[in-house]
Design a protein around this motif. Structure first.
Motif, PDB file in Angstrom:
ATOM      1  N   ASN A   1       0.827  -1.205   0.000  1.00 16.05           N
ATOM      2  CA  ASN A   1       0.000   0.000   0.000  1.00 16.05           C
ATOM      3  C   ASN A   1       0.865   1.261   0.000  1.00 16.05           C
ATOM      4  O   ASN A   1       0.567   2.243   0.667  1.00 16.05           O
ATOM      5  CB  ASN A   1      -0.991   0.014   1.165  1.00 16.05           C
ATOM      6  CG  ASN A   1      -2.127   0.996   0.901  1.00 16.05           C
ATOM      7  OD1 ASN A   1      -2.511   1.215  -0.242  1.00 16.05           O
ATOM      8  ND2 ASN A   1      -2.650   1.594   1.953  1.00 16.05           N
ATOM      9  N   ALA A   2       1.959   1.189  -0.771  1.00 21.43           N
ATOM     10  CA  ALA A   2       2.864   2.324  -0.926  1.00 21.43           C
ATOM     11  C   ALA A   2       3.178   2.474  -2.415  1.00 21.43           C
ATOM     12  O   ALA A   2       2.868   1.591  -3.224  1.00 21.43           O
ATOM     13  CB  ALA A   2       4.151   2.086  -0.139  1.00 21.43           C
ATOM     14  N   VAL A   3       3.796   3.568  -2.787  1.00 20.67           N
ATOM     15  CA  VAL A   3       4.184   3.793  -4.174  1.00 20.67           C
ATOM     16  C   VAL A   3       5.239   2.760  -4.567  1.00 20.67           C
ATOM     17  O   VAL A   3       6.143   2.452  -3.797  1.00 20.67           O
ATOM     18  CB  VAL A   3       4.771   5.217  -4.344  1.00 20.67           C
ATOM     19  CG1 VAL A   3       5.268   5.432  -5.760  1.00 20.67           C
ATOM     20  CG2 VAL A   3       3.745   6.269  -3.959  1.00 20.67           C
ATOM     21  N   TYR A   4       5.103   2.211  -5.777  1.00 20.96           N
ATOM     22  CA  TYR A   4       6.140   1.324  -6.294  1.00 20.96           C
ATOM     23  C   TYR A   4       6.184   1.431  -7.814  1.00 20.96           C
ATOM     24  O   TYR A   4       5.246   1.895  -8.454  1.00 20.96           O
ATOM     25  CB  TYR A   4       5.942  -0.118  -5.844  1.00 20.96           C
ATOM     26  CG  TYR A   4       4.808  -0.866  -6.498  1.00 20.96           C
ATOM     27  CD1 TYR A   4       5.029  -1.657  -7.625  1.00 20.96           C
ATOM     28  CD2 TYR A   4       3.514  -0.799  -5.999  1.00 20.96           C
ATOM     29  CE1 TYR A   4       3.994  -2.345  -8.224  1.00 20.96           C
ATOM     30  CE2 TYR A   4       2.480  -1.490  -6.593  1.00 20.96           C
ATOM     31  CZ  TYR A   4       2.723  -2.261  -7.707  1.00 20.96           C
ATOM     32  OH  TYR A   4       1.684  -2.945  -8.299  1.00 20.96           O
ATOM     33  N   LEU A   5       7.307   1.019  -8.383  1.00 15.66           N
ATOM     34  CA  LEU A   5       7.528   1.050  -9.824  1.00 15.66           C
ATOM     35  C   LEU A   5       7.530  -0.370 -10.368  1.00 15.66           C
ATOM     36  O   LEU A   5       7.968  -1.299  -9.679  1.00 15.66           O
ATOM     37  CB  LEU A   5       8.875   1.709 -10.144  1.00 15.66           C
ATOM     38  CG  LEU A   5       9.133   3.083  -9.522  1.00 15.66           C
ATOM     39  CD1 LEU A   5      10.546   3.551  -9.851  1.00 15.66           C
ATOM     40  CD2 LEU A   5       8.103   4.086 -10.008  1.00 15.66           C
ATOM     41  N   ALA A   6       7.080  -0.531 -11.611  1.00 15.95           N
ATOM     42  CA  ALA A   6       7.103  -1.836 -12.277  1.00 15.95           C
ATOM     43  C   ALA A   6       7.650  -1.652 -13.695  1.00 15.95           C
ATOM     44  O   ALA A   6       6.947  -1.146 -14.567  1.00 15.95           O
ATOM     45  CB  ALA A   6       5.708  -2.440 -12.307  1.00 15.95           C
TER      46      ALA A   6
END
Length: 131
Positions: A34-39
């Motif tokens: 439930n945090a910002v992440y990159l893919a």
């Protein structure tokens, strides 16, 4: 030149970005918290041969796509700032070198957001050519 070097050039450049959120690497286990992440994903296009001879050089072209995933209902400045950091890091004219492969970034842009029950996701496309 190889796709392995191409992928390594982009992944290394992303992985060394200052203040980057968590990264969900392609093919690796990842549990968003439930945090910002990159893919990131490599989307190669057709290889283009330079010249007609069998030993001629090839040009690899395509997109490296990084999706910025922000928890839904976050302040809009969160995704705006995160996408700006990516676009600044992968700005047009950036040259990456890994294992004899030279990657040149020719264009970077944001795409239409994808909204799920949990995340607001903004794909960023990075057009490249590699020799």
């Amino acid at each position: 030149m190889s796709e392995t070097n191409l992928r390594a050039a982009f992944d290394n450049h992303l992985n060394t970005m200052v203040d980057a959120p968590a990264i969900a690497w392609e093919g690796k286990d990842f549990a968003p918290s439930n945090a910002v992440y990159l893919a990131p994903f490599l989307l190669p296009a057709e290889t283009i041969g330079l010249g007609m001879e069998s030993g001629g050089a090839d040009v690899l072209a395509g997109l490296y796509q990084i999706t910025v995933n922000v928890p839904k209902n976050s302040d809009k400045n969160t995704w705006i700032n995160e996408t700006a950091k990516i676009k600044t890091r992968f700005v047009r004219g950036t040259i990456l070198n890994v294992g004899g492969t030279r990657v040149i970034i020719s264009k970077t842009w944001s795409n239409t957001a994808i909204i799920s029950d949990i995340y607001y996701s903004v794909p960023i496309s990075i057009r490249y050519r590699a020799i």
